[in-house]
Design a protein around this motif. Structure first.
Motif, PDB file in Angstrom:
ATOM      1  N   ASP A 107       0.841  -1.202  -0.109  1.00 19.77           N
ATOM      2  CA  ASP A 107       0.074   0.011  -0.071  1.00 19.77           C
ATOM      3  C   ASP A 107       0.881   1.201  -0.074  1.00 19.77           C
ATOM      4  N   GLU A 161       1.455  -4.286   4.702  1.00 21.77           N
ATOM      5  CA  GLU A 161       0.557  -4.156   5.891  1.00 21.77           C
ATOM      6  C   GLU A 161       0.597  -5.651   6.447  1.00 21.77           C
ATOM      7  N   PRO A 180       1.969  -2.856  10.355  1.00 25.72           N
ATOM      8  CA  PRO A 180       2.665  -2.775   9.089  1.00 25.72           C
ATOM      9  C   PRO A 180       3.928  -2.124   8.969  1.00 25.72           C
ATOM     10  N   HIS A 231       1.672   4.484   8.333  1.00 32.08           N
ATOM     11  CA  HIS A 231       0.508   4.661   7.489  1.00 32.08           C
ATOM     12  C   HIS A 231       0.785   4.892   6.275  1.00 32.08           C
ATOM     13  N   TRP A 266      -0.408   4.135  12.073  1.00 31.33           N
ATOM     14  CA  TRP A 266      -1.456   3.418  11.328  1.00 31.33           C
ATOM     15  C   TRP A 266      -3.029   3.977  11.484  1.00 31.33           C
TER      16      TRP A 266
END
Length: 386
Positions: free
Chosen positions: A119, A137, A141, A167, A186
């Motif tokens: 991601d 993740e 993650p 994140h 996150w």
């Protein structure tokens, strides 16, 4: 009046503070200058989910990626551009290259796993190596870094995992060629940190203990980070500075502004911070600037925009001495891209925006001709009654 009904493709933005006013928004991602040209990379929303590159200098629009998610990145040198984007549906990261200023694109790397756990990619071009960071993740993650030699398709030179939960993971290059990574917790509320790589080790520094970080730049020997602090529903906009020690001190530019859709930092003289918040009910653009990183002044950017609707997801960059700001607006009744230019004398000019490559689709996502009844317009508007 045409009523808008949200599409069911579950397209939302994660880079915008975990909040998207409309699921099918167009989202500016990066406004950048390369080889004397100004470009905008932006997302096309549902149901098309395309990644668009708008060559503002030539008023030309190209598709840089299909079936993207809500995160992407781009880097360039000369007429060569590299784009990385999250692949909607399976979370694979795709990196594509264009050698003709975005006219045509070729895939050079796909990062995938059985767990669909990649991601939020970010790209950095350094010498003959293209660096890709992303959030993995599955285990954490954590942030992972790929080193991709230019000219060698589908070649992986190695990974550099970091032990910090994250994140987002945008990667930056300092004037002395050290790599930095900016990341947030996150849950978007437990703070953000910066990582500095000295060639052999990663150094960690907390920027804020509560909130989210958006952008980083360098002014002389100072690291400058822009973000938000406090709870997600009532943010404070902050700017934090440090040297290479990564011991940050922060100033609040605006307090209690509600939700924030993006904060963008443009370093220079002056230095600008642009963001959008809903402190006045609807989402509106706000901008402040400084000459010395100590005294901040307000620029009434919202006075030059339509007074109706929302303006959000702003990104900004300097080009030929002028400040350009791209944003999403729904003043016309549906999301579209807006672009303004702030001249060196402070004058503000609204620029024409390029129309996207629109199409009509049925509920299954199949392209159809416009007809009466319920259809989906592939310009980020969702279902429309005609």
């Amino acid at each position: 009046m045409i009523p808008l009904i949200l599409a069911g493709c579950n397209y939302t933005s994660t880079y915008a503070d975990g909040f998207a006013p409309v699921e099918s928004d167009y989202q500016p991602q990066t406004l950048f200058s390369c080889n004397g040209r100004l470009y905008l990379l932006y997302h096309g929303g549902c149901p098309e989910r395309k990644l668009y590159l708008w060559d503002i200098t030539d008023a030309a629009l190209f598709v840089a990626g299909d079936n993207h998610g809500s995160e992407s990145s781009i880097t360039c040198r000369g007429d060569t551009l590299y784009a990385g984007y999250y692949h909607f549906g399976d979370s694979a990261i795709t990196v594509t290259a264009s050698y003709d200023r975005g006219r045509t694109w070729n895939t050079v790397l796909v990062v995938d796993s059985n767990g669909f756990g990649e991601d939020e990619p970010s790209l950095l071009l350094l010498g003959d190596t293209l660096y890709l960071t992303f959030v993995y993740e599955i285990s954490g993650p954590e942030i992972r870094i790929y080193r991709v030699p230019i000219g060698g398709p589908d070649t992986l030179k190695g990974t550099v995992p970091t032990p910090y939960v994250a994140h987002n993971s945008p990667i930056f290059l300092s004037p002395d060629n050290e790599m930095y990574i900016l990341a947030s917790s996150w849950n978007l509320e437990s703070g953000g940190y910066a990582l500095r790589y000295d060639g052999s080790l990663w150094h960690y520094g907390e920027v804020i203990p509560s909130g989210m970080l958006y952008d980083m730049d360098f002014i002389g020997d100072r690291i400058v980070v822009a973000g938000v602090s406090g709870p997600r529903n009532n943010r404070d906009v902050v700017v934090c500075t440090s040297d290479t020690s990564l011991l940050f001190s922060c100033n609040k530019l605006a307090e209690g502004v509600g939700k924030v859709t993006n904060v963008d930092l443009v370093a220079g003289t002056p230095t600008y911070v642009v963001w959008s918040d809903n402190s006045r009910g609807t989402f509106r653009l706000r901008m402040m600037y400084t000459e010395d990183l100590r005294s901040w002044n307000t620029f009434p950017i919202d006075d030059h925009l339509p007074s109706i609707g929302n303006t959000y997801y702003p990104v900004a960059n300097l080009h030929n001495g002028a400040l350009y700001i791209a944003y999403t607006t729904d003043a016309s009744g549906r999301p579209s891209i807006g672009l303004i230019k702030v001249g060196t004398d402070g004058t503000v000019e609204s620029l024409d925006t390029h129309k996207s490559l629109c199409g009509y689709y049925d509920k299954a996502g199949r392209k159809v001709r416009p007809r009466k009844g319920r259809v989906v317009l592939g310009c980020g508007t969702g279902y429309i009654k005609r």
